[in-house]
Enzyme design. Structure first.
Site, mmCIF file in Angstrom:
data_model
loop_
_atom_site.group_PDB
_atom_site.id
_atom_site.type_symbol
_atom_site.label_atom_id
_atom_site.label_comp_id
_atom_site.label_asym_id
_atom_site.label_seq_id
_atom_site.Cartn_x
_atom_site.Cartn_y
_atom_site.Cartn_z
ATOM 1 N N ASP A 1 -26.835 22.033 49.253
ATOM 2 C CA ASP A 1 -27.206 22.425 47.887
ATOM 3 C C ASP A 1 -27.316 23.932 47.703
ATOM 4 O OD1 ASP A 1 -27.372 19.734 47.203
ATOM 5 O OD2 ASP A 1 -29.471 19.625 47.820
ATOM 6 N N GLY B 1 -25.071 25.865 46.523
ATOM 7 C CA GLY B 1 -24.301 26.341 45.357
ATOM 8 C C GLY B 1 -22.809 26.404 45.680
ATOM 9 N N LYS B 2 -22.385 25.549 46.615
ATOM 10 C CA LYS B 2 -20.966 25.546 47.037
ATOM 11 C C LYS B 2 -20.049 25.255 45.852
ATOM 12 C CE LYS B 2 -22.051 22.368 50.090
ATOM 13 N NZ LYS B 2 -23.529 22.421 50.038
ATOM 14 N N GLY B 3 -20.466 24.260 45.016
ATOM 15 C CA GLY B 3 -19.626 23.847 43.885
ATOM 16 C C GLY B 3 -19.277 25.016 42.988
ATOM 17 N N ASN C 1 -22.706 11.426 49.313
ATOM 18 C CA ASN C 1 -24.034 12.031 49.517
ATOM 19 C C ASN C 1 -24.036 13.451 48.945
ATOM 20 O OD1 ASN C 1 -22.183 12.798 51.516
ATOM 21 N ND2 ASN C 1 -23.680 12.861 53.162
ATOM 22 N N ALA C 2 -22.856 14.070 48.889
ATOM 23 C CA ALA C 2 -22.740 15.426 48.339
ATOM 24 C C ALA C 2 -22.907 15.391 46.825
ATOM 25 C CB ALA C 2 -21.370 16.006 48.692
ATOM 26 N N GLY C 3 -23.464 16.473 46.288
ATOM 27 C CA GLY C 3 -23.550 16.616 44.827
ATOM 28 C C GLY C 3 -23.279 18.074 44.531
ATOM 29 N N HIS C 4 -22.095 18.371 44.028
ATOM 30 C CA HIS C 4 -21.708 19.762 43.773
ATOM 31 C C HIS C 4 -21.659 19.985 42.268
ATOM 32 C CE1 HIS C 4 -19.586 19.843 47.971
ATOM 33 N NE2 HIS C 4 -20.875 19.613 48.039
ATOM 34 N N GLN D 1 -22.494 19.347 52.363
ATOM 35 C CA GLN D 1 -23.762 19.489 53.092
ATOM 36 C C GLN D 1 -23.923 20.927 53.593
ATOM 37 O OE1 GLN D 1 -21.776 16.341 53.899
ATOM 38 N NE2 GLN D 1 -22.888 15.770 52.082
ATOM 39 N N THR E 1 -27.682 14.359 43.572
ATOM 40 C CA THR E 1 -27.246 13.004 43.907
ATOM 41 C C THR E 1 -28.370 11.995 43.742
ATOM 42 O OG1 THR E 1 -25.623 13.899 45.420
ATOM 43 C CG2 THR E 1 -26.225 11.608 45.775
ATOM 44 N N PRO F 1 -37.139 15.703 44.412
ATOM 45 C CA PRO F 1 -37.525 17.122 44.444
ATOM 46 C C PRO F 1 -37.104 17.722 45.788
ATOM 47 C CG PRO F 1 -39.473 15.687 44.352
ATOM 48 C CD PRO F 1 -38.276 14.786 44.354
ATOM 49 N N LYS G 1 -28.289 32.150 43.558
ATOM 50 C CA LYS G 1 -29.581 31.938 42.918
ATOM 51 C C LYS G 1 -30.547 33.111 43.110
ATOM 52 C CE LYS G 1 -30.573 27.482 42.196
ATOM 53 N NZ LYS G 1 -30.770 26.016 42.268
ATOM 54 N N THR H 1 -25.938 35.054 39.924
ATOM 55 C CA THR H 1 -27.167 35.345 39.182
ATOM 56 C C THR H 1 -27.467 34.351 38.056
ATOM 57 O OG1 THR H 1 -25.936 36.878 37.775
ATOM 58 C CG2 THR H 1 -27.032 37.825 39.707
HETATM 59 P P1 GDP Z 1 -23.918 22.427 46.246
HETATM 60 O O1 GDP Z 1 -24.239 21.053 46.717
HETATM 61 O O2 GDP Z 1 -23.926 23.426 47.362
HETATM 62 O O3 GDP Z 1 -22.637 22.514 45.447
HETATM 63 O O4 GDP Z 1 -25.105 22.855 45.271
HETATM 64 P P2 GDP Z 1 -25.779 21.944 44.117
HETATM 65 O O5 GDP Z 1 -24.847 21.872 42.977
HETATM 66 O O6 GDP Z 1 -26.287 20.669 44.676
HETATM 67 O O7 GDP Z 1 -27.077 22.791 43.797
HETATM 68 C C1 GDP Z 1 -27.008 24.108 43.348
HETATM 69 C C2 GDP Z 1 -27.671 24.179 41.955
HETATM 70 O O8 GDP Z 1 -27.906 25.524 41.636
HETATM 71 C C3 GDP Z 1 -26.808 23.639 40.822
HETATM 72 O O9 GDP Z 1 -27.617 23.046 39.872
HETATM 73 C C4 GDP Z 1 -26.123 24.881 40.267
HETATM 74 O O10 GDP Z 1 -25.751 24.761 38.896
HETATM 75 C C5 GDP Z 1 -27.235 25.889 40.429
HETATM 76 N N1 GDP Z 1 -26.796 27.268 40.650
HETATM 77 C C6 GDP Z 1 -25.713 27.729 41.341
HETATM 78 N N2 GDP Z 1 -25.734 29.076 41.369
HETATM 79 C C7 GDP Z 1 -26.825 29.483 40.710
HETATM 80 C C8 GDP Z 1 -27.415 30.755 40.443
HETATM 81 O O11 GDP Z 1 -26.930 31.796 40.856
HETATM 82 N N3 GDP Z 1 -28.578 30.771 39.732
HETATM 83 C C9 GDP Z 1 -29.182 29.627 39.285
HETATM 84 N N4 GDP Z 1 -30.315 29.734 38.607
HETATM 85 N N5 GDP Z 1 -28.667 28.412 39.529
HETATM 86 C C10 GDP Z 1 -27.514 28.332 40.239
HETATM 87 P P1 IMO Z 2 -24.343 18.869 49.293
HETATM 88 O O1 IMO Z 2 -22.868 18.782 49.630
HETATM 89 C C1 IMO Z 2 -28.483 18.367 50.587
HETATM 90 C C2 IMO Z 2 -29.291 15.184 53.482
HETATM 91 C C3 IMO Z 2 -30.141 14.015 52.989
HETATM 92 C C4 IMO Z 2 -30.837 13.641 54.287
HETATM 93 C C5 IMO Z 2 -29.747 13.869 55.340
HETATM 94 C C6 IMO Z 2 -29.015 12.596 55.735
HETATM 95 O O2 IMO Z 2 -24.660 18.576 47.878
HETATM 96 O O3 IMO Z 2 -24.918 20.147 49.787
HETATM 97 P P2 IMO Z 2 -27.174 11.117 54.484
HETATM 98 O O4 IMO Z 2 -27.223 10.377 53.189
HETATM 99 O O5 IMO Z 2 -26.094 12.157 54.566
HETATM 100 O O6 IMO Z 2 -27.151 10.216 55.673
HETATM 101 O O7 IMO Z 2 -28.591 11.896 54.565
HETATM 102 O O8 IMO Z 2 -28.840 14.791 54.776
HETATM 103 N N1 IMO Z 2 -28.094 15.477 52.667
HETATM 104 C C7 IMO Z 2 -27.989 16.509 51.822
HETATM 105 N N2 IMO Z 2 -28.902 17.433 51.461
HETATM 106 N N3 IMO Z 2 -27.222 18.438 50.114
HETATM 107 C C8 IMO Z 2 -26.285 17.534 50.483
HETATM 108 O O9 IMO Z 2 -24.994 17.652 50.117
HETATM 109 C C9 IMO Z 2 -26.669 16.488 51.349
HETATM 110 N N4 IMO Z 2 -26.021 15.434 51.891
HETATM 111 C C10 IMO Z 2 -26.894 14.834 52.700
HETATM 112 O O10 IMO Z 2 -31.037 14.415 51.992
HETATM 113 O O11 IMO Z 2 -31.873 14.569 54.548
HETATM 114 MG MG MG Z 3 -25.588 19.494 46.322
#
Ligand code: GDP
Ligand code: IMO
Ligand code: MG
Length: 417
Positions: free
Chosen positions: A14, A16-18, A39-42, A220, A296, A300, A327, A406
């Protein structure tokens, strides 16, 4: 020879890869996922619209890019079909490896049953079935996406697998699928996905041979890697850059730049050690301001300070040439910002990641905060204290910070070189 660039998460996911894959995808012809599953959420925010991607590569908003789901991924056809529906014009823009492993509804049931049985030792998985699907792959009882092309045979094989393992599944409360229903589902999957299934290794080789630009999107984060993360509180795949080679079928010498993504602080979802976690007011501030709730599962996220020890380790493991620091704006308004610069481990202070992070205590250095970085698009528009923070992190982690983000928006991004 054309080389493929890799993007990986450097913390616990999480990061901010997406956002960065989407930002860079505008300049690439192929965007490929090489590991993980839904399991990923981008998250991508573009033109005021928010997209949550789980299995579809984050290049999907670039209409010119071909999106590749590599063999290292575990693919849930049901969830993938649902996700594809967001994109009307996806035909011809996505291919799925025939060697990717299938994640079927029973894998999620097994995952949830195992977590329940573990009680307070639960990993805190996403409950999507990732561990059981990779487990079946490694123990050689899994099924691959290519098998969807012959639904009757695949159905018979799955029913046979259930017959052999019945006592184990009974103990976990996992029901044997109804054969007729299972066959109907598998036929639906073939109907919806059949045209996208191909040998993606050849697709990537052809692209590299013809000089196309290829971006490999990790899922991840490094600290969740099956070998190098905080085992057993990890996911079940190789999340580091080396996984891009096996997860797509390309050789190490064809990897070009490795971009590592890191938040300006740190978060983790699920259980397991997290030395720089802040359980007080600052942790809450970061969670609320950073909207740190899982894409995903909605859980929290645990929040804390940037861990420079784990980051230095991640930089080396992945061969990171450039870090994208995300961020930064979430730290706006704090008087003081802490950075973990060492660990107290078995009575000694160390500066490396030991075998286990259990019981490790953080050693902090404190930096002066700043008021506003939100929305900055030029390095010189940042407050002096923010620049000092960024430059100190570069020294501590041993890599250049080339991109600074930012806000969630695609355009609120500082490119330093
Ligand atoms: P990923 O799994 O690595 O792609 O990251 P996620 O999408 O799960 O979580 C990153 C969260 O931070 C998302 O809700 C993005 O929209 C948000 N985000 C990304 N870059 C920034 C940033 O620079 N500032 C803020 N405030 N939010 C950001
Ligand atoms: P992205 O790509 C954050 C965490 C789960 C748990 C552990 C094992 O969005 O960054 P699993 O379901 O993979 O067997 O769970 O890994 N986890 C993640 N945490 N971002 C993710 O993906 C994750 N994918 C799995 O919360 O601790
Ligand atoms: Mg994510």
């Amino acid at each position: 020879m054309q080389k493929a660039d890799v993007i990986v998460g450097l913390q616990w996911g999480d990061e901010g890869k997406g956002k960065i894959v989407d930002h860079l995808a505008q300049e690439y012809d192929l965007v490929c996922r090489f590991a993980g599953g839904h399991n990923a959420g981008h998250t991508i925010v573009a033109d005021g619209k928010k997209y949550a991607l789980h299995l579809v590569p984050s290049g999907v908003l670039n209409k010119r890019a071909l999106n590749v789901v590599g063999n290292g991924v575990v693919l849930s056809p049901k969830d993938f079909i649902k996700e594809l529906k967001q994109f009307e014009d996806i035909k011809g823009r996505i291919v799925i490896s025939d060697k990717a492993h299938l994640l079927l509804p029973y894998h999620a049931k097994i995952d949830q049953a195992r977590e329940r049985l573990k009680g307070d030792k639960a990993i805190g998985t996403t409950g999507k079935g990732i561990g059981p699907a990779y487990g079946d792959k490694i123990t050689r009882v899994g099924h691959r996406v290519g098998e969807l092309l012959n639904p009757q045979k695949l159905c018979d094989d799955i029913m046979n697998y259930f017959a052999i393992n019945k006592p184990v599944f009974d103990a976990m409360g996992v029901e044997t699928p109804d054969a007729a229903k299972l066959l109907a589902e598998l036929k639906e999957y073939k109907e919806a996905l059949g045209e996208y299934i191909t040998d993606t290794t050849l697709v990537v080789w052809d692209a590299l041979d013809s000089g196309k630009r290829v971006l490999l999107e990790g899922a991840q984060g490094t600290m969740l890697d099956i070998d190098h993360g905080t085992y057993p509180y990890v996911t079940s795949s190789t999340t580091v850059s080396a996984g891009a080679c096996s997860g797509l079928g390309i050789a190490p010498h064809t990897i070009g730049e490795v971009v590592g993504i890191a938040k300006a602080y740190c978060t983790r979802v699920g259980n397991g050690p997290f030395p720089s976690e802040d359980l007080g007011e600052d942790g809450n501030y970061l969670r609320e301001k950073g909207h740190e709730f899982g894409t995903t599962t909605g859980r929290p996220r645990r929040c804390g300070w940037f861990d420079a020890v784990a980051m230095k380790h991640a930089v080396r493991l992945n061969g990171v040439s450039n870090i994208s620091l995300m961020k930064l704006d979430v730290l706006d308004g704090l008087d003081e910002i802490k950075v973990c610069v060492g660990y107290e481990f078995e009575g000694k202070e160390i500066d490396y990641v030991p075998y286990t992070l259990d019981g490790v205590k953080p050693v902090y250095k404190t930096f002066k905060g700043w008021q506003q970085s939100k929305g900055a698009r030029e390095y010189d528009a940042l407050p002096q204290e923010a620049k000092e923070y960024i430059e100190a992190l570069e020294k501590l982690c041993g890599a250049k910070i080339g991109i600074i983000s930012t806000s969630p928006d695609r355009d609120d991004t500082i490119i330093r070189d």
